[in-house]
Design a protein around this motif. Sequence first.
Motif, PDB file in Angstrom:
ATOM      1  N   SER A   1       0.842  -1.195   0.000  1.00  0.00           N
ATOM      2  CA  SER A   1       0.000   0.000   0.000  1.00  0.00           C
ATOM      3  C   SER A   1       0.874   1.242   0.000  1.00  0.00           C
ATOM      4  CB  SER A   1      -0.945   0.017   1.211  1.00  0.00           C
ATOM      5  OG  SER A   1      -0.202   0.159   2.403  1.00  0.00           O
ATOM      6  N   ALA A   2       0.305   2.334  -0.486  1.00  0.00           N
ATOM      7  CA  ALA A   2       1.021   3.608  -0.538  1.00  0.00           C
ATOM      8  C   ALA A   2       0.016   4.742  -0.432  1.00  0.00           C
ATOM      9  CB  ALA A   2       1.811   3.716  -1.836  1.00  0.00           C
TER      10      ALA A   2
ATOM     11  N   VAL B   1      -0.165   1.284  -7.555  1.00  0.00           N
ATOM     12  CA  VAL B   1       0.989   1.046  -6.688  1.00  0.00           C
ATOM     13  C   VAL B   1       2.027   0.258  -7.474  1.00  0.00           C
ATOM     14  CG1 VAL B   1       1.768  -0.101  -4.584  1.00  0.00           C
ATOM     15  CG2 VAL B   1      -0.413   1.104  -4.605  1.00  0.00           C
ATOM     16  N   GLY B   2       3.257   0.746  -7.475  1.00  0.00           N
ATOM     17  CA  GLY B   2       4.339   0.105  -8.214  1.00  0.00           C
ATOM     18  C   GLY B   2       5.308  -0.615  -7.297  1.00  0.00           C
TER      19      GLY B   2
ATOM     20  N   PHE C   1       4.476   3.527 -10.522  1.00  0.00           N
ATOM     21  CA  PHE C   1       3.355   4.156  -9.830  1.00  0.00           C
ATOM     22  C   PHE C   1       2.582   5.068 -10.776  1.00  0.00           C
ATOM     23  CE2 PHE C   1       5.659   2.748  -6.194  1.00  0.00           C
ATOM     24  CZ  PHE C   1       4.785   2.743  -5.116  1.00  0.00           C
ATOM     25  N   ALA C   2       1.329   5.282 -10.477  1.00  0.00           N
ATOM     26  CA  ALA C   2       0.516   6.294 -11.159  1.00  0.00           C
ATOM     27  C   ALA C   2      -0.167   7.104 -10.071  1.00  0.00           C
ATOM     28  CB  ALA C   2      -0.504   5.647 -12.089  1.00  0.00           C
TER      29      ALA C   2
ATOM     30  N   HIS D   1       3.978   7.550   2.070  1.00  0.00           N
ATOM     31  CA  HIS D   1       4.048   6.460   3.054  1.00  0.00           C
ATOM     32  C   HIS D   1       3.851   5.160   2.292  1.00  0.00           C
ATOM     33  CE1 HIS D   1       3.405   9.026   6.754  1.00  0.00           C
ATOM     34  NE2 HIS D   1       3.198   9.872   5.758  1.00  0.00           N
ATOM     35  N   ILE D   2       4.807   4.230   2.426  1.00  0.00           N
ATOM     36  CA  ILE D   2       4.641   2.934   1.773  1.00  0.00           C
ATOM     37  C   ILE D   2       4.717   1.818   2.814  1.00  0.00           C
ATOM     38  CG2 ILE D   2       5.545   3.706  -0.461  1.00  0.00           C
ATOM     39  CD1 ILE D   2       8.145   2.193   0.172  1.00  0.00           C
ATOM     40  N   THR D   3       3.957   0.772   2.540  1.00  0.00           N
ATOM     41  CA  THR D   3       3.984  -0.435   3.357  1.00  0.00           C
ATOM     42  C   THR D   3       4.443  -1.575   2.458  1.00  0.00           C
ATOM     43  OG1 THR D   3       2.154   0.373   4.700  1.00  0.00           O
ATOM     44  CG2 THR D   3       2.628  -1.984   4.819  1.00  0.00           C
TER      45      THR D   3
END
Length: 158
Positions: free
Chosen positions: A44-45, A110-111, A74-75, A54-56
Motif C-alpha cells: 500500500s502507498a 501502486v508500483g 506508480f501512477a 508512506h509505503i507499506t
Amino acid sequence: MATDVDVQYFSHLNGLTLGNNWGDLIRMLDTCLVTGLSFTSVTSASIDAQGDVHITLYAAHNAMLLQVVELSGFAPASLNQKYRIKGVPSATKLILKPHTAIVETSITTVGSGKLASLGYDIIFRDTNDVKRVYRAKNPTAQHPFIRVDESLTSPDGA
C-alpha cells in the motif's frame, strides 16, 4: 517540499554481505552501483498532507533513515522518482520525502520500490564474468572509472 538525494549510502544492515567466494565483490558492486537493492512488493502507498509518501511493504525492508529510495511503476507518474527516507515507523513501513514535490494527493496504481543505485553503468564485462569496469552516468575527472578484477590468475600467470 523537495529534498536532496545526491548523497547515498548502503550498509551491511541492508542485508548486503561480502562473502569469501570469487565473484562476491562484483555481485555486491553490481547491486550497489548499477541495479539497486529491490524491496519486497509494495502492498500500500499514500500521500500525506505535507507531500510525503508512506509505503507499506510485504516483508521487512532493512532500510535505514536518510537512505535514498527509488519508486517506479506508480501512477500518477510524478511518484516515479527518488526519495530520502524521512521515517522508519516499523520494519515494513517507510515515510519518504520526494526529490521533486508531488502535487497529486492520491495514488491510483501502486508500483515497486528499491534502494536506489549509486548511478553507474557496466561498460565492460569479460566472458568469465570476473572482471568489470564501471563508469558513472555523470563521470567527473576525479572519478572516471572503477575497475574490478576477480580473476584467479596473477599478472605473471601464476
